[in-house]
Design a protein around this motif. Structure first.
Motif, PDB file in Angstrom:
ATOM      1  N   ARG A 226      -5.605  88.764  39.699  1.00  0.00           N
ATOM      2  CA  ARG A 226      -6.344  89.636  38.594  1.00  0.00           C
ATOM      3  C   ARG A 226      -6.666  88.347  37.715  1.00  0.00           C
ATOM      4  O   ARG A 226      -6.029  87.196  37.691  1.00  0.00           O
ATOM      5  CB  ARG A 226      -5.588  90.591  37.917  1.00  0.00           C
ATOM      6  N   ALA A 227      -7.845  88.514  36.702  1.00  0.00           N
ATOM      7  CA  ALA A 227      -8.273  87.676  35.705  1.00  0.00           C
ATOM      8  C   ALA A 227      -7.974  88.276  34.432  1.00  0.00           C
ATOM      9  O   ALA A 227      -8.721  89.493  34.569  1.00  0.00           O
ATOM     10  CB  ALA A 227      -9.511  87.039  36.004  1.00  0.00           C
ATOM     11  N   TYR A 228      -7.699  87.685  33.423  1.00  0.00           N
ATOM     12  CA  TYR A 228      -7.580  88.430  32.153  1.00  0.00           C
ATOM     13  C   TYR A 228      -8.082  87.726  30.923  1.00  0.00           C
ATOM     14  O   TYR A 228      -7.990  86.441  30.889  1.00  0.00           O
ATOM     15  CB  TYR A 228      -6.025  88.552  31.616  1.00  0.00           C
ATOM     16  N   ALA A 229      -9.150  88.194  30.402  1.00  0.00           N
ATOM     17  CA  ALA A 229      -9.962  87.325  29.389  1.00  0.00           C
ATOM     18  C   ALA A 229      -9.057  88.122  27.886  1.00  0.00           C
ATOM     19  O   ALA A 229      -9.336  89.054  27.684  1.00  0.00           O
ATOM     20  CB  ALA A 229     -11.385  87.606  29.254  1.00  0.00           C
ATOM     21  N   VAL A 230      -8.471  87.074  27.479  1.00  0.00           N
ATOM     22  CA  VAL A 230      -7.770  87.588  26.107  1.00  0.00           C
ATOM     23  C   VAL A 230      -8.648  87.872  25.006  1.00  0.00           C
ATOM     24  O   VAL A 230      -9.364  87.146  24.734  1.00  0.00           O
ATOM     25  CB  VAL A 230      -6.479  86.823  25.956  1.00  0.00           C
ATOM     26  N   ASP A 231      -8.314  88.733  24.143  1.00  0.00           N
ATOM     27  CA  ASP A 231      -9.130  89.310  23.135  1.00  0.00           C
ATOM     28  C   ASP A 231      -9.142  88.095  22.135  1.00  0.00           C
ATOM     29  O   ASP A 231      -9.907  88.053  21.111  1.00  0.00           O
ATOM     30  CB  ASP A 231      -8.522  90.698  22.517  1.00  0.00           C
ATOM     31  N   ARG A 232      -7.993  87.370  21.684  1.00  0.00           N
ATOM     32  CA  ARG A 232      -7.868  86.256  20.830  1.00  0.00           C
ATOM     33  C   ARG A 232      -8.690  85.120  21.029  1.00  0.00           C
ATOM     34  O   ARG A 232      -8.876  84.347  20.174  1.00  0.00           O
ATOM     35  CB  ARG A 232      -6.640  85.986  20.618  1.00  0.00           C
ATOM     36  N   SER A 233      -9.255  85.067  22.163  1.00  0.00           N
ATOM     37  CA  SER A 233     -10.287  83.907  22.479  1.00  0.00           C
ATOM     38  C   SER A 233     -11.409  83.736  21.545  1.00  0.00           C
ATOM     39  O   SER A 233     -11.823  84.808  21.168  1.00  0.00           O
ATOM     40  CB  SER A 233     -10.768  84.229  24.088  1.00  0.00           C
ATOM     41  N   ASP A 234     -11.500  82.487  21.182  1.00  0.00           N
ATOM     42  CA  ASP A 234     -12.773  82.420  20.077  1.00  0.00           C
ATOM     43  C   ASP A 234     -14.027  82.156  20.779  1.00  0.00           C
ATOM     44  O   ASP A 234     -15.107  82.067  20.177  1.00  0.00           O
ATOM     45  CB  ASP A 234     -12.292  81.352  19.224  1.00  0.00           C
ATOM     46  N   LYS A 235     -14.090  82.260  22.209  1.00  0.00           N
ATOM     47  CA  LYS A 235     -15.460  82.427  23.038  1.00  0.00           C
ATOM     48  C   LYS A 235     -15.149  83.450  23.828  1.00  0.00           C
ATOM     49  O   LYS A 235     -15.127  83.553  25.316  1.00  0.00           O
ATOM     50  CB  LYS A 235     -15.397  81.119  23.716  1.00  0.00           C
TER      51      LYS A 235
ATOM     52  N   LEU B 151      -6.251  84.179  31.739  1.00  0.00           N
ATOM     53  CA  LEU B 151      -5.106  83.977  32.626  1.00  0.00           C
ATOM     54  C   LEU B 151      -5.477  84.626  34.101  1.00  0.00           C
ATOM     55  O   LEU B 151      -6.170  85.708  34.126  1.00  0.00           O
ATOM     56  CB  LEU B 151      -3.943  84.706  32.109  1.00  0.00           C
ATOM     57  N   ILE B 152      -5.189  83.437  35.024  1.00  0.00           N
ATOM     58  CA  ILE B 152      -5.230  84.297  36.750  1.00  0.00           C
ATOM     59  C   ILE B 152      -4.001  84.012  37.408  1.00  0.00           C
ATOM     60  O   ILE B 152      -3.645  83.126  37.330  1.00  0.00           O
ATOM     61  CB  ILE B 152      -6.374  83.221  37.140  1.00  0.00           C
ATOM     62  N   THR B 153      -3.807  85.244  37.535  1.00  0.00           N
ATOM     63  CA  THR B 153      -2.381  85.546  38.258  1.00  0.00           C
ATOM     64  C   THR B 153      -2.459  86.542  39.139  1.00  0.00           C
ATOM     65  O   THR B 153      -3.162  87.413  39.359  1.00  0.00           O
ATOM     66  CB  THR B 153      -1.285  85.843  37.060  1.00  0.00           C
ATOM     67  N   ARG B 154      -1.218  86.521  39.990  1.00  0.00           N
ATOM     68  CA  ARG B 154      -0.914  87.520  40.976  1.00  0.00           C
ATOM     69  C   ARG B 154       0.523  88.230  40.564  1.00  0.00           C
ATOM     70  O   ARG B 154       0.829  89.370  40.951  1.00  0.00           O
ATOM     71  CB  ARG B 154      -0.807  87.222  42.254  1.00  0.00           C
ATOM     72  N   ASP B 155       1.248  87.547  39.663  1.00  0.00           N
ATOM     73  CA  ASP B 155       2.727  87.938  39.520  1.00  0.00           C
ATOM     74  C   ASP B 155       3.207  88.002  38.062  1.00  0.00           C
ATOM     75  O   ASP B 155       3.953  88.602  37.672  1.00  0.00           O
ATOM     76  CB  ASP B 155       3.438  87.223  40.237  1.00  0.00           C
ATOM     77  N   LEU B 156       2.171  87.511  37.244  1.00  0.00           N
ATOM     78  CA  LEU B 156       2.440  87.549  35.402  1.00  0.00           C
ATOM     79  C   LEU B 156       1.767  88.561  34.934  1.00  0.00           C
ATOM     80  O   LEU B 156       0.787  89.105  35.395  1.00  0.00           O
ATOM     81  CB  LEU B 156       2.312  86.209  34.963  1.00  0.00           C
ATOM     82  N   SER B 157       2.155  88.957  33.629  1.00  0.00           N
ATOM     83  CA  SER B 157       1.430  90.214  33.209  1.00  0.00           C
ATOM     84  C   SER B 157       0.929  89.471  31.471  1.00  0.00           C
ATOM     85  O   SER B 157       1.779  88.716  31.207  1.00  0.00           O
ATOM     86  CB  SER B 157       2.379  91.453  33.039  1.00  0.00           C
ATOM     87  N   VAL B 158       0.046  90.016  30.847  1.00  0.00           N
ATOM     88  CA  VAL B 158      -0.299  89.726  29.726  1.00  0.00           C
ATOM     89  C   VAL B 158      -0.007  90.507  28.723  1.00  0.00           C
ATOM     90  O   VAL B 158       0.043  91.875  29.009  1.00  0.00           O
ATOM     91  CB  VAL B 158      -1.917  89.716  29.742  1.00  0.00           C
ATOM     92  N   ILE B 159       0.811  90.476  27.693  1.00  0.00           N
ATOM     93  CA  ILE B 159       1.409  91.340  26.628  1.00  0.00           C
ATOM     94  C   ILE B 159       0.568  91.371  25.312  1.00  0.00           C
ATOM     95  O   ILE B 159       1.124  91.842  24.280  1.00  0.00           O
ATOM     96  CB  ILE B 159       3.060  90.602  26.514  1.00  0.00           C
ATOM     97  N   GLU B 160      -0.623  91.038  25.569  1.00  0.00           N
ATOM     98  CA  GLU B 160      -1.502  91.313  24.339  1.00  0.00           C
ATOM     99  C   GLU B 160      -2.853  91.654  24.842  1.00  0.00           C
ATOM    100  O   GLU B 160      -3.034  91.778  26.184  1.00  0.00           O
ATOM    101  CB  GLU B 160      -1.542  89.555  23.894  1.00  0.00           C
ATOM    102  N   PRO B 161      -3.612  92.062  24.021  1.00  0.00           N
ATOM    103  CA  PRO B 161      -4.895  92.880  24.449  1.00  0.00           C
ATOM    104  C   PRO B 161      -5.732  91.831  25.303  1.00  0.00           C
ATOM    105  O   PRO B 161      -6.268  90.719  24.730  1.00  0.00           O
ATOM    106  CB  PRO B 161      -5.477  93.077  22.982  1.00  0.00           C
ATOM    107  N   ALA B 162      -6.508  92.376  26.396  1.00  0.00           N
ATOM    108  CA  ALA B 162      -7.221  91.701  27.140  1.00  0.00           C
ATOM    109  C   ALA B 162      -7.969  92.437  28.011  1.00  0.00           C
ATOM    110  O   ALA B 162      -7.338  93.649  28.526  1.00  0.00           O
ATOM    111  CB  ALA B 162      -6.379  90.587  27.877  1.00  0.00           C
ATOM    112  N   ASP B 163      -9.117  92.054  28.319  1.00  0.00           N
ATOM    113  CA  ASP B 163      -9.852  92.672  29.497  1.00  0.00           C
ATOM    114  C   ASP B 163      -9.409  91.985  30.860  1.00  0.00           C
ATOM    115  O   ASP B 163      -9.122  90.862  30.840  1.00  0.00           O
ATOM    116  CB  ASP B 163     -11.442  92.406  29.358  1.00  0.00           C
TER     117      ASP B 163
END
Length: 302
Positions: free
Chosen positions: A269-278, A148-160
């Motif tokens: 910000r850029a978020y790489a979610v933990d659930r990604s299979d890559k 996810l690439i964003t300036r105004d949203l948030s990720v509600i799951e584990p992510a780097d």
């Protein structure tokens, strides 16, 4: 006929959950990528199946009935689990494992900066395919994306996450109209308005010690990428994030008004979610994007 009527209308349930989450049939239709009439039909099917009203009108607004609230609270989480599991298993069985999905709320950033540079990332990573989707709605854990690439949203799951850009605003115009002119030109030349970023112009005006009374308002556009052709060819100005117009300025298509540069206080910000299979490819993409934005920021300051 009775057996057919007894079949649970799963698609209608999915649509109703979207209505409950979005707060209206209109927004649910937009989220689902369908029409309002289609959403209304699904709602009618589900109400007919359950034998109870799920939504009631309150003036111009629609609200869930007590039964509707009870139903959505019961089915929403299991539905999310089913959708999430199905998407994960589908992606795992796809033949093409060299593909990632980037979701962003920054449509002009994607159009003007990210997508033109994706071929470089693909070459660096041995042919990785990057799918890009744009959405302004908050992401959920059932949505199909790796980054996810964003300036105004948030990720509600584990992510780097990575800080990729501290937004800087500039006022630009066509060189034919602004060459040799000072910042005072904003009093006579129209400034375009971007409705998806209502914060930009007030932020910039405060930094320039100006008010809306000091400028001439111009046409309105939904997004910066729609306004860019207008400012490139017309007698008007645009206040915009500098990273979106850096290449156009360096190419001589646009010119920054002297003294118009100021930070907006917004951070991409850029978020790489933990659930990604890559996960390794996703993290490599975020590191690459951070380097790319840092290079762009250096060019801007220079």
């Amino acid at each position: 006929m009775a057996a057919e009527h007894d079949e649970v209308p799963l698609n209608a349930i999915r649509v109703f959950v979207a209505i409950a989450r979005e707060g209206s049939v209109t927004r649910a239709a937009s989220t689902l990528g369908t029409t309002q009439s289609s959403v209304s039909r699904y709602l009618a099917v589900l109400q007919d199946y359950l034998g109870a009203d799920l939504v009631e009108r309150r003036g111009r607004r629609s609200e869930l009935t007590e039964f509707g609230r009870l139903f959505v609270n019961t089915v929403a989480e299991p539905l999310d689990t089913v959708c999430f599991t199905a998407k994960r298993m589908r992606r795992r069985t796809q033949a093409d494992g060299n593909r990632i999905v980037v979701r962003t709320s920054l449509s002009t950033f994607a159009h003007s900066f990210l997508i033109p540079n994706l071929s470089a990332f693909s070459a660096e990573m041995g042919g990785v395919i990057v799918d890009v989707i744009s959405s302004l709605s908050p992401p959920t854990s059932s949505d199909d994306f790796d980054i996810l690439i964003t300036r105004d949203l948030s990720v509600i799951e584990p992510a780097d996450d990575w800080e990729i850009y501290n937004e800087t605003l500039v006022c630009v115009g066509s060189p034919n109209h602004v060459t040799g002119r000072s910042l005072s030109i904003v009093r006579s030349m129209p400034i375009l308005n971007i409705t998806s970023r209502p914060d930009i112009l007030p932020t910039w005006l405060r930094a320039m010690n100006l008010s809306t009374k000091d400028i001439k308002p111009g046409a309105r556009y939904d997004h910066n990428y729609l306004a860019l052709p207008a400012v490139m060819t017309g007698k008007c100005l645009l206040v915009t994030p500098e990273i979106l117009v850096g290449d156009l300025v360096r190419g001589g298509v646009l010119q920054v008004l002297p003294g118009s540069r100021t930070p907006s206080g917004m951070q991409y910000r850029a978020y790489a979610v933990d659930r990604s299979d890559k996960p390794e490819i996703a993290r490599a993409f975020c590191r690459w994007l951070a380097r790319l934005c840092k290079k762009a920021a250096i060019l801007e300051s220079g």
